[in-house]
Design an enzyme around this catalytic site. Structure first.
Site, PDB file in Angstrom:
ATOM      1  N   SER A 448      45.045  38.785  29.032  1.00  0.00           N
ATOM      2  CA  SER A 448      46.783  38.945  30.103  1.00  0.00           C
ATOM      3  C   SER A 448      47.244  38.038  29.341  1.00  0.00           C
ATOM      4  O   SER A 448      46.946  36.805  29.235  1.00  0.00           O
ATOM      5  CB  SER A 448      46.325  38.826  31.335  1.00  0.00           C
ATOM      6  OG  SER A 448      45.700  37.887  31.709  1.00  0.00           O
ATOM      7  N   GLU A 499      49.387  42.671  28.504  1.00  0.00           N
ATOM      8  CA  GLU A 499      48.729  43.575  29.625  1.00  0.00           C
ATOM      9  C   GLU A 499      49.963  43.613  30.464  1.00  0.00           C
ATOM     10  O   GLU A 499      50.592  43.186  31.759  1.00  0.00           O
ATOM     11  CB  GLU A 499      47.435  43.067  30.328  1.00  0.00           C
ATOM     12  CG  GLU A 499      46.286  43.954  29.905  1.00  0.00           C
ATOM     13  CD  GLU A 499      45.330  43.028  30.240  1.00  0.00           C
ATOM     14  OE1 GLU A 499      45.535  42.954  31.434  1.00  0.00           O
ATOM     15  OE2 GLU A 499      44.615  42.845  29.097  1.00  0.00           O
ATOM     16  N   TRP A 576      35.618  45.310  42.672  1.00  0.00           N
ATOM     17  CA  TRP A 576      36.746  45.968  43.409  1.00  0.00           C
ATOM     18  C   TRP A 576      37.916  46.022  43.450  1.00  0.00           C
ATOM     19  O   TRP A 576      39.223  45.844  43.552  1.00  0.00           O
ATOM     20  CB  TRP A 576      37.147  44.485  41.590  1.00  0.00           C
ATOM     21  CG  TRP A 576      37.229  43.394  42.043  1.00  0.00           C
ATOM     22  CD1 TRP A 576      36.247  42.072  42.317  1.00  0.00           C
ATOM     23  CD2 TRP A 576      37.387  41.980  40.690  1.00  0.00           C
ATOM     24  NE1 TRP A 576      35.632  41.109  41.571  1.00  0.00           N
ATOM     25  CE2 TRP A 576      36.913  41.086  40.477  1.00  0.00           C
ATOM     26  CE3 TRP A 576      38.478  42.434  39.394  1.00  0.00           C
ATOM     27  CZ2 TRP A 576      36.452  39.521  39.378  1.00  0.00           C
ATOM     28  CZ3 TRP A 576      38.789  41.531  38.538  1.00  0.00           C
ATOM     29  CH2 TRP A 576      38.032  40.391  38.373  1.00  0.00           C
ATOM     30  N   ASP A 614      35.917  44.168  30.124  1.00  0.00           N
ATOM     31  CA  ASP A 614      35.504  42.671  30.868  1.00  0.00           C
ATOM     32  C   ASP A 614      34.881  43.647  32.220  1.00  0.00           C
ATOM     33  O   ASP A 614      35.134  44.428  32.713  1.00  0.00           O
ATOM     34  CB  ASP A 614      37.000  42.616  32.047  1.00  0.00           C
ATOM     35  CG  ASP A 614      37.969  41.693  31.008  1.00  0.00           C
ATOM     36  OD1 ASP A 614      37.226  42.292  29.661  1.00  0.00           O
ATOM     37  OD2 ASP A 614      38.834  41.690  31.130  1.00  0.00           O
ATOM     38  N   HIS A 657      33.375  40.261  28.567  1.00  0.00           N
ATOM     39  CA  HIS A 657      34.247  38.695  29.598  1.00  0.00           C
ATOM     40  C   HIS A 657      33.868  38.732  30.852  1.00  0.00           C
ATOM     41  O   HIS A 657      33.225  39.213  31.917  1.00  0.00           O
ATOM     42  CB  HIS A 657      35.707  39.012  29.294  1.00  0.00           C
ATOM     43  CG  HIS A 657      36.660  37.447  30.554  1.00  0.00           C
ATOM     44  ND1 HIS A 657      36.629  36.372  29.702  1.00  0.00           N
ATOM     45  CD2 HIS A 657      36.715  37.744  31.377  1.00  0.00           C
ATOM     46  CE1 HIS A 657      36.936  35.998  31.164  1.00  0.00           C
ATOM     47  NE2 HIS A 657      37.713  36.588  31.512  1.00  0.00           N
ATOM     48  N   CYS A 659      33.914  35.876  34.591  1.00  0.00           N
ATOM     49  CA  CYS A 659      34.102  34.788  34.238  1.00  0.00           C
ATOM     50  C   CYS A 659      33.853  34.487  36.087  1.00  0.00           C
ATOM     51  O   CYS A 659      33.530  34.902  37.300  1.00  0.00           O
ATOM     52  CB  CYS A 659      35.858  34.483  34.589  1.00  0.00           C
ATOM     53  SG  CYS A 659      36.732  36.008  35.211  1.00  0.00           S
ATOM     54  N   HIS A 707      43.576  28.672  35.562  1.00  0.00           N
ATOM     55  CA  HIS A 707      44.051  28.427  37.047  1.00  0.00           C
ATOM     56  C   HIS A 707      44.969  27.387  37.698  1.00  0.00           C
ATOM     57  O   HIS A 707      45.397  26.964  38.274  1.00  0.00           O
ATOM     58  CB  HIS A 707      43.324  28.316  38.282  1.00  0.00           C
ATOM     59  CG  HIS A 707      42.612  30.090  38.381  1.00  0.00           C
ATOM     60  ND1 HIS A 707      41.009  29.754  38.023  1.00  0.00           N
ATOM     61  CD2 HIS A 707      42.426  30.786  38.105  1.00  0.00           C
ATOM     62  CE1 HIS A 707      40.531  31.445  37.719  1.00  0.00           C
ATOM     63  NE2 HIS A 707      41.420  32.053  38.474  1.00  0.00           N
TER      64      HIS A 707
HETATM   65 ZN   LIG Z   1      38.690  35.905  33.792  1.00  0.00          ZN
END
Ligand SMILES: [Zn+2]
Length: 769
Positions: A448, A499, A576, A614, A657, A659, A707
């Site tokens: 993104s 995205e 999610w 992801d 990916h 995280c 972040h």
């Molecule tokens: Zn991530």
């Protein structure tokens, strides 16, 4: 009369008031007083809501401007020195620890440049907490610079006529969830127990002084596999927290099975215990057996983690069993955990199909459920509420929306060959090298790009119908072009389309798949001011048509560089979302795997042959304890990923990916992706790099914190890569940020990525000679 209790209520506000004011504060648009006033309004609203619903035990100190664990670190003065030297206001210290701070010098203030503390997932949820970070120089004391939050909020509620039970994270969990700072790597956080207990004691005494008779003390680590040395800390810790000048404690656990650690808490001098019986109803007999004849049993029976209506009759029957064991006067009906993990209010949903809406219960509705169950088991007449509830449950069980025979037939066809790439990685690597001809240290991003105001405005316009589909597509294509040109200019090797069309990693797919429902306002806090709106899996999942092909193909059509197709993996879509509770996680994951397989193959057929799937949520689905349940999970999680990605040609490059979780390299190996990228920039532990040193496929260890608004210099990237290359082979190494860039602004993205690509070029020159 059986009492009712809530362990915590969402703090974000029904219209995301907390996010709006916090972000405005960060941007300097509102004052600290305005920020604090909004917090106060939200708390007042939540307390009144609970009181009006008839809840008897109402929490306080469940509110936070960023994260409740971080609040405690600030209050206990567990603030690494790097945050204290700038003379920041206490709330700014809090935000600097939570999200980092980079500020240019002004006439009156010095420059600030400090990274955020590590953030990790809260047990198996999608909430993230800021990890307490200790060093040998940590000096615990009550830091009263911003008042004493638990006491102040207790008094605030009292002034509104609401007597609350403050919530505090318990000392053993607080330390165990923390880590040693990089200057004190030999420090075991749990060894600080004797030092932190006096501060707990002081805080508790102040709460008692303010009038708090009981405090909810959370010890969620009791559902983990705890080392014996940690289990052994409980007795002494809680013996130290009893006294005439201290409130009674109710020890709270949630998200799992406490039984393996039961002996650690069976003789604690607490007034009562809370257990999660939604997750583990089987633990009732054993946990009830440790209670003395004075201790209360808080029965967590309304799910704090999901949105399905509680079956009130069944829940009442369970509470009845608890009453038979310990007596009605010692049983409390409660939510299984804090309601932090559920959206605020179903009444805010005006667009849901009324049939489906009737199956749901959000935080506000759960208050009513708790009270109804408490009344029911106390012999009050709630027959009308029970009848309405039974009708909703029946409607869902019998609905055709939940079942799709075609999906179930296809599920039965999954076998080994459907979930394995045609040849092993080394063979794939050879053909992929020939096809893409990428340089050493290939650079890419995670997917993104900044979600600007312009993007949100246009998305809303399209949703409201004030612009046409054609106008929206033109707008999206323009955004994609901007992102592609930008990446070409910066010199990235594998591009993404950015995205702009996606609101969220999972919701975007949920809206296009059959079997999902989605809300317009069902926000849940993920971390800080980042909220997500999880879709709801209501039935068997399938993909009616391509979801992402159009945007990826457009992006590829305007550049010569390879463009990555971007998908969210089956486990991430499952985790999610709010999952179904009427079929297993495995079935839901494999259905999602099949739906994504179709999308992967459509992308490939359309010429998109680098495809990233992801799976950042793979770790959070891991059952909290080792054992069969965990190994089964790992098997079906990896299988669902491979079902999605194994149908492609050998020279199609599959990326993945991960995280914000402590990953085990073995879990990632099982996916057999060609390239993985991992959030890594805040992992200070050299052993963690070492763990990935024998990762067989290609890997990108994230090089900067997305972040944080701060911008690492080229030199910083070079130093970081050098460190990694001490243990990691240069030939396998990709250069990328930690995660997607959607929360960042364009100027910082431009500078950070430029510096990152410069660092890659530096190493390319060094290694190619
Ligand atoms: Zn991530």
């Amino acid at each position: 009369m059986v009492q009712s209790s809530i362990l915590g209520f969402p703090r974000i506000g029904g219209q995301r008031e907390l996010k709006k004011v916090t972000e405005s504060y960060w941007q300097g648009k509102v004052t600290v007083d305005e920020l604090l006033a909004t917090g106060k309004q939200l708390r007042a609203h939540n307390w009144k809501l609970q009181k009006d619903a008839g809840v008897e035990i109402i929490p306080s100190n469940d509110f936070s401007y960023y994260d409740q664990v971080l609040d405690l670190s600030l209050l206990f003065n567990a603030i690494p020195e790097r945050y204290t030297k700038f003379d920041l206001a206490p709330i700014d210290v809090l935000f600097a620890m939570g999200r980092g701070l980079q500020r240019k010098a002004t006439e009156s203030t010095a420059a600030v440049d400090v990274t955020a503390l590590e953030m990790v997932k809260w047990f198996d949820s999608n909430y993230h907490y800021v990890r307490p970070t200790f060093s040998h120089s940590t000096e615990f004391k009550l830091n009263t610079a911003a008042g004493i939050k638990p006491v102040d909020e207790f008094n605030e509620a009292k002034a509104l006529g609401v007597h609350t039970r403050p919530v505090i994270l318990g000392p053993v969990s607080y330390l165990y969830l923390g880590k040693a700072d990089k200057d004190s790597l030999d420090l075991e956080p749990i060894s600080l127990l004797e030092k932190v207990l006096p501060v707990y004691k002081e805080l508790l005494a102040k709460l008692k002084e303010a009038g708090a008779e009981q405090v909810q003390i959370d010890e969620p680590i009791l559902v983990l596999d705890l080392p014996e040395a940690v289990q052994a800390k409980y007795q002494a810790a809680y013996d130290a927290l009893v006294g005439a000048d201290l409130p009674e404690l109710v020890l709270t656990t949630y998200f799992g099975d406490v039984r393996p650690n039961l002996s650690a808490i069976s003789k604690l001098p607490v007034a009562g215990f809370h257990f999660d019986f939604v997750r583990v109803p089987e633990q009732l007999d054993e946990v009830a057996s440790i209670l003395t004849d004075k201790q209360t049993l808080s029965v967590g029976i309304v799910d704090g983690r999901n949105i399905w209506k509680t079956n009130l009759t069944k829940a009442s029957e369970f509470v009845q069993k608890a009453i038979e064991k310990v007596g009605a006067d010692r049983v409390i009906v409660a939510t299984s955990s804090s309601l932090l993990h559920t959206p605020v209010d179903l009444e805010n949903e005006t667009k849901l199909d009324p049939v489906i809406k009737d199956w749901f219960s959000f935080a506000t509705q759960k208050l009513g459920e708790i009270v109804t169950i408490a009344k029911n088991v106390s012999g009050e007449d709630v027959s009308e509420a029970l009848a309405a509830n039974a009708a909703s449950i029946k409607s869902r069980t019998e609905s055709s929306i939940t079942t799709n025979p075609k999906v179930q037939e296809r599920l039965a066809t999954i076998n080994e060959s459907l979930s394995t790439r045609k040849v092993p990685f080394p063979e794939r690597l050879a053909v992929q090298k020939a096809k893409y001809n990428l340089p050493l240290f290939p650079t890419t991003t995670i997917g993104s790009f900044p979600q600007t105001k312009d993007i949100r405005v246009n998305r809303n316009k399209f949703a409201k119908g004030t612009i046409t589909a054609e106008e929206y597509e033109t707008f999206i294509n323009k955004e994609i072009e901007t992102v592609i040109r930008f990446q070409e200019e910066v010199g990235l090797d594998v591009l993404v389309h950015g995205e702009p069309e996606r609101n969220d990693m999972v919701q975007y797919f949920g809206e296009q798949l059959e079997g999902f429902a989605f809300t317009t306002n069902g926000w849940v806090q993920s971390y800080g001011s980042r909220y997500v709106r999880p879709p709801i899996i209501v039935g068997d999942v399938s993909r009616p048509k391509a979801m992402t092909v159009k945007e990826s193909v457009y992006a590829q059509s305007i550049t010569k560089a390879p463009v990555k197709g971007m998908l969210s993996g089956p486990i991430t879509c499952l985790r999610w979302s709010f999952p179904r509770d009427d079929v297993s996680g495995k079935v839901q994951a494999l259905q999602l795997g099949l739906a994504l397989r179709d999308e992967v193959q459509d992308l490939e057929a359309a010429g998109i042959t680098v495809i990233q799937v992801d799976e950042p949520a793979i770790r959070e689905g891991l059952p909290l304890r080792a054992g069969k349940e965990r190994s089964d999970y790992l098997n079906w999680a990896a299988q669902s990923f491979r079902v999605a990605t194994s149908g492609v040609a050998n020279d199609t490059q599959i990326h993945s990916h991960f995280c914000y979780s402590d990953l085990d390299p073995n879990h990632i190996k099982a996916l057999d992706a060609d390239v993985v990228s991992i959030e890594f920039s805040k992992k200070d532990d050299p052993n963690y790099i070492q763990e990935f040193s024998d990762y067989p496929n290609h890997i990108g260890l994230g090089l900067f914190d997305i972040h944080s608004p701060r911008i690492p210099s080229k030199e910083e990237f070079v130093t970081r890569i050098e460190e990694i290359l001490k243990v990691y082979p240069a030939a396998n190494f990709w250069v990328n940020p930690d995660c997607g860039l959607k929360t960042r602004g364009w100027p910082e993205v431009r500078e950070s990525l430029t510096n990152m690509v410069e660092a890659a070029k530096f190493f390319r020159a060094k290694y190619e000679n």
